[in-house]
Design an enzyme around this catalytic site. Structure first.
Site: not given
Length: 409
Positions: A61, A311
């Site tokens: 992110k 992720s």
């Protein structure tokens, strides 16, 4: 001043992702690409893990958040930024803002895990706890943006966010130039869309496959309808990809460029997380383990070499403990049994000796005497055992029945 809104008509191309990569130089790490012997044997082709769980803030992110905030006009930076998130986006915005000297406010749900709240504050954001679900938190952040002029930083529905996330795709092509399939978790769609933009422009032969938790899969009905469709997502351990509606900007790119979106079950997610921990020695959150879950569910479906994008790795320790137990149960390595025993001295000791003979490790014992279903001379024992797998579970049950024990469940 109104807060910035995404422009769904703005095209996103490879040059945008390459520009984002230059902007992120010295900010985001080029995360490791690790081979997995176990998954390679399972799939029958090389499998590599792209370790964004080792990125700064523990997830990908930071990439999109930094590119988005760095691209603001001076007057927008002066007004500050605001975001809403239960975890990874919050930390990405907080660190990106600190690095760029921009004031940040992050709204988080009241029940957000304490380690994630603490990390967001430590990265420099002012944290406001509001709402019990993310939708309430999001509404509060948007209201704050309208009231104060702060720029709202959406977690996935903006071209700059997607361009930043797409740098993961450029790194994959550099680290594994022979890649044929990329598996990536998909929630709102920013990461999958960004990777697809980067990869398909250079290697259109590479398949990009999104993976969603079956309990909260908004993309399959949206793709079938041809436009974003809102769903009521059910609870899932993969909260990082629990999104009720795809973003308009990423949806258009996913529809055009992503080859397929698959779903995985909660059992498959927990088994994948356990595999990452045991075999790869990597702490991965359930959303981050979703590509591995897809490999476990249908290993023969993917052309190799395969790259699975891990992720994120931000998982609350209490939740991790529960997930690991769930994963071990799904893998047949926990066994729960209820048995009836005569209520006399030595009966429980004899049962435990029988279990030791078949090499079952007793984790917990519950002894019940007051159930009205029991006879006057009976007790019920509930056992939680650690086993070696499904075959060992069957062996334990068979051994107990051969010794005359009444196994209820």
């Amino acid at each position: 001043m109104s807060f910035s809104t995404p422009d769904p008509l703005r095209p996103l191309i490879l040059d945008d992702v390459r520009g984002a990569q230059k902007m992120l130089a010295g900010v985001a790490r080029m995360t490791a690409m690790e081979g997995s012997r176990h998954l390679t044997q399972l799939v029958g082709a090389p499998v590599h893990l792209k370790c964004e769980n080792l990125q700064r803030t523990g997830s990908f992110k930071l990439r999109g958040a930094y590119v988005r905030i760095a691209g603001l006009r001076p007057e927008e930076k002066a007004a500050g930024v605001v975001a809403a998130s239960a975890g990874n986006h919050a930390q990405g915005v907080a660190l990106a803002s600190s690095l760029l000297g921009v004031r940040s406010t992050v709204f988080m749900p009241v029940g957000a895990p304490l380690p994630k709240v603490a990390a967001t504050r430590e990265y420099g954001a002012e944290v406001v706890l509001h709402g019990t679900v993310v939708d309430e938190t999001l509404a509060a952040a948007e209201a704050y943006a309208r009231e104060t002029g702060a720029v709202f930083i959406h977690p996935f529905d903006h071209p700059d966010i997607i361009a930043g996330q797409g740098t993961v795709g450029l790194e994959i092509l550099e680290q594994c130039p022979e890649v044929r399939t990329i598996l990536v978790g998909i929630g709102g769609g920013g990461l999958a869309a960004g990777i697809a933009v980067a990869v398909k422009a250079v290697r259109p032969d590479v398949k990009v496959i999104g993976v969603q938790a079956a309990a909260s899969a908004a993309y399959p009905p949206s793709l079938a309808a041809g436009h974003p469709v809102a769903i009521d997502p059910a609870p899932t351990m993969a909260d990082g990809i629990k999104v009720g509606r795809p973003g308009d900007v990423p949806f258009a790119l996913v529809k055009e460029l992503v080859d397929e979106v698959r779903t995985v079950t909660e059992d498959e997610l927990s088994s994948a997380l356990l595999l990452c921990l045991e075999r790869a020695k990597l702490v991965v959150e359930p959303a981050g383990a979703s590509p591995v879950a897809a490999l476990l569910s249908d290993p023969g479906a993917f052309r190799g070499p395969v790259v699975a994008v891990l992720s994120g790795g931000n998982v609350d320790p209490v939740l991790l403990q529960r997930i690991l137990r769930h994963g071990m149960a799904a893998a047949g390595r926990y066994l729960s049994l209820r048995l009836r025993l005569p209520d006399r001295p030595g009966a429980l000791a004899a049962l435990l000796r029988s279990l030791s003979v078949v090499d079952a490790n007793v984790l917990d014992v519950s002894h019940v005497r007051t159930d009205p279903r029991l006879g006057l001379t009976e007790v019920e024992v509930e056992l939680h055992l650690e086993t070696k797998g499904p075959e060992h579970c069957l062996e334990v049950g068979s051994a107990l029945r051969e010794e005359g024990y009444q196994v209820i469940s």
